[in-house]
Design a protein around this motif. Structure first.
Motif, short mmCIF file in Angstrom:
data_model
loop_
_atom_site.label_atom_id
_atom_site.label_comp_id
_atom_site.label_asym_id
_atom_site.label_seq_id
_atom_site.Cartn_x
_atom_site.Cartn_y
_atom_site.Cartn_z
N ALA A 1 0.83 -1.21 0.00
CA ALA A 1 0.00 0.00 0.00
C ALA A 1 0.86 1.26 0.00
O ALA A 1 0.55 2.24 -0.69
N VAL A 2 1.95 1.23 0.76
CA VAL A 2 2.85 2.38 0.78
C VAL A 2 3.53 2.54 -0.57
O VAL A 2 3.64 3.65 -1.11
N ILE A 3 3.99 1.44 -1.15
CA ILE A 3 4.65 1.51 -2.45
C ILE A 3 3.70 2.10 -3.50
O ILE A 3 4.06 2.96 -4.30
N ARG A 4 2.46 1.65 -3.48
CA ARG A 4 1.47 2.16 -4.44
C ARG A 4 1.14 3.63 -4.20
O ARG A 4 0.79 4.36 -5.13
N SER A 5 1.26 4.08 -2.96
CA SER A 5 0.97 5.48 -2.65
C SER A 5 2.02 6.43 -3.20
O SER A 5 1.76 7.61 -3.40
N GLY A 6 3.22 5.91 -3.42
CA GLY A 6 4.32 6.74 -3.89
C GLY A 6 5.05 7.50 -2.80
O GLY A 6 6.08 8.13 -3.06
N MET A 7 4.56 7.44 -1.55
CA MET A 7 5.20 8.14 -0.43
C MET A 7 6.11 7.16 0.31
O MET A 7 5.75 6.62 1.35
N LEU A 8 7.29 6.93 -0.25
CA LEU A 8 8.16 5.88 0.26
C LEU A 8 9.03 6.33 1.43
O LEU A 8 9.33 5.53 2.31
N ALA A 9 9.47 7.55 1.41
CA ALA A 9 10.36 8.05 2.46
C ALA A 9 9.55 8.34 3.73
O ALA A 9 8.36 8.05 3.82
N SER A 10 10.22 8.94 4.70
CA SER A 10 9.55 9.22 5.98
C SER A 10 8.31 10.06 5.77
O SER A 10 8.31 11.02 5.00
N GLY A 11 7.22 9.69 6.45
CA GLY A 11 5.96 10.38 6.25
C GLY A 11 4.89 9.95 7.24
O GLY A 11 5.20 9.64 8.40
N PRO A 12 3.63 9.88 6.82
CA PRO A 12 2.53 9.63 7.75
C PRO A 12 2.58 8.27 8.43
O PRO A 12 2.15 8.16 9.59
N LYS A 13 3.08 7.25 7.77
CA LYS A 13 3.17 5.94 8.41
C LYS A 13 4.20 5.97 9.54
O LYS A 13 4.02 5.34 10.59
N ILE B 1 7.74 2.59 4.33
CA ILE B 1 7.59 1.15 4.12
C ILE B 1 7.92 0.40 5.41
O ILE B 1 7.16 -0.48 5.85
N ALA B 2 9.04 0.76 6.02
CA ALA B 2 9.43 0.10 7.27
C ALA B 2 8.40 0.35 8.36
O ALA B 2 8.03 -0.56 9.11
N ALA B 3 7.91 1.58 8.46
CA ALA B 3 6.94 1.91 9.50
C ALA B 3 5.63 1.16 9.31
O ALA B 3 4.99 0.75 10.29
N ALA B 4 5.21 0.98 8.06
CA ALA B 4 3.98 0.23 7.79
C ALA B 4 4.11 -1.21 8.27
O ALA B 4 3.18 -1.77 8.88
N ILE B 5 5.27 -1.81 8.03
CA ILE B 5 5.52 -3.16 8.54
C ILE B 5 5.54 -3.14 10.06
O ILE B 5 4.98 -4.02 10.72
N GLY B 6 6.17 -2.11 10.64
CA GLY B 6 6.26 -2.00 12.09
C GLY B 6 4.91 -1.90 12.77
O GLY B 6 4.70 -2.47 13.85
N LEU B 7 3.97 -1.18 12.18
CA LEU B 7 2.64 -1.07 12.76
C LEU B 7 1.95 -2.42 12.83
O LEU B 7 1.29 -2.73 13.84
N VAL B 8 2.11 -3.24 11.80
CA VAL B 8 1.52 -4.59 11.83
C VAL B 8 2.21 -5.43 12.89
O VAL B 8 1.56 -6.13 13.69
N GLN B 9 3.53 -5.36 12.93
CA GLN B 9 4.29 -6.16 13.89
C GLN B 9 3.99 -5.75 15.34
O GLN B 9 3.88 -6.61 16.22
N LEU B 10 3.84 -4.44 15.57
CA LEU B 10 3.52 -3.98 16.92
C LEU B 10 2.18 -4.54 17.38
O LEU B 10 2.01 -4.89 18.56
#
Length: 361
Positions: A19-31, A227-236
């Protein structure tokens, strides 16, 4: 082969990253912001600052706390290299304290013995998932007007007297490396209740920018990606489930490993151990040496590891640092980590215990 460690990633992590990749906002941001808020809430701290890995979180945290040239930071002699190397990265000097032979964590008595006029802080490590003696270290730091830093890279969700690791010191530092109790692939997190530490840590992690293109200090590119943060939210969201499984596996080992000469981990009162590693000690009473036992277990399909085979004062980088840390050096020659991660099945735990217990010679 039963692996010594294995990340637990599934469809939710794939979907979150996609979802993050498709959004185009790959660097640090809302996630990243959402992950910081969620992690601060989990640790019960006012602030959390995401970074690119655990080492950068230590470095940025210490810089934010004012550690620099001429300062000394006391660190345990038995831990991962980054605990001490991050002090050097600040231009400061790591001073080694020995560790407790039962918990493997920093020994308050040894800490008190190496304090000098240059000492600015003590860095305790919640090693292998067990918190260090926070009451004792807090008292020492209070008596000598020192800061207390928590290296919690292996202690996501660990507790000391009902409070989560990372919520006690001037700041706490976490790692999200793939084999940690939760992962973002690579990543780190600084936790703190001090708004000024949080402000400065954020500056140091983002090129010293107080706003875009306005640089108020020399910082670094230590940012976490979306991307990393999106994974982290699931893992948390799964961390408590992972922790319960690690603790269940550890309890099985505690009650089923009955071998003279093998000492299973001790858990201190009032502590929630989260078993980043399940670390046994192989003493001279064993018919096999530690290294021979590793080979034997490998031949029986069981992966193991040594965390850590060289005490920090004996690393070449610290060759000029003269120190006496006999417990750390003894542990480096005798510890062995067994598989305890959440993907280990109970049947596999039985296999580990059976292989150990049948060596009776």
């Amino acid at each position: 082969m039963i692996p010594i460690a294995q990340p637990d990633l599934g469809d939710e992590e794939v979907e979150a990253a996609t979802a993050v990749i498709r959004s185009g906002m790959l660097a640090s941001g809302p996630k990243v912001a959402a992950f910081e808020e969620a992690f601060a809430g989990y640790c019960s701290t006012q602030h959390a600052i995401a970074t690119s890995n655990g080492t950068t979180s230590l470095h940025a945290g210490m810089l934010a706390a004012g550690i620099g040239p001429g300062d000394e930071v006391i660190v345990p002699a038995f831990t991962f290299f980054a605990t001490a190397s991050s002090v050097l990265m600040c231009g400061a000097t790591p001073v080694f304290a020995d560790v407790d032979p039962i918990t493997f964590t920093i020994d308050p008595i040894s800490v008190a013995e190496v304090i000098t006029q240059k000492t600015k802080a003590v860095m305790g490590v919640h090693l292998f998932g067990q918190p260090f003696d926070l009451n004792a270290l807090q008292e020492i730091c209070s008596d000598h007007t020192l800061m207390l830093f928590e290296d919690a890279a292996q202690a996501h969700g660990a507790e000391y007297q009902g409070r989560r690791a990372g919520s006690f010191g001037t700041f706490g530092s976490f790692s999200f490396y793939p084999t940690k109790n939760m992962t973002t692939g690579e990543g780190g997190m600084i936790t703190t209740n001090d708004p000024e530490i949080a402000r400065k840590a954020r500056l140091y992690a983002n090129h010293g920018q107080s706003e875009k293109y306005l640089h108020t200090l020399i910082g670094y590119n230590y940012r976490m990606t979306n991307i990393a943060a999106a994974i982290g939210l699931v893992q948390l969201g799964r961390l408590e489930q992972y922790t319960d499984r690690r603790r269940e596996n550890a309890r099985y080992y505690d009650t089923h490993i009955r071998v003279p000469g093998i000492i299973t981990p001790a858990v201190m009162p009032g502590v929630r151990h989260v078993y980043h590693q399940y670390v046994i000690r192989v003493t001279d009473e064993r018919p096999l040496s530690r290294d021979d036992l590793m080979v034997y277990l490998k031949d029986n399909g069981i992966g193991t590891a040594v965390h850590y085979p060289i005490a920090l004062p004996d690393q070449p980088v610290f060759a000029d640092y003269k120190t006496k840390c006999p417990v750390a050096r003894t542990l480096a020659k005798s510890v062995l980590s067994l598989p305890v991660h959440p993907r280990i099945t109970m049947k596999e735990c039985e296999m580990v215990c059976h292989a150990l217990n049948k060596i009776t010679g």
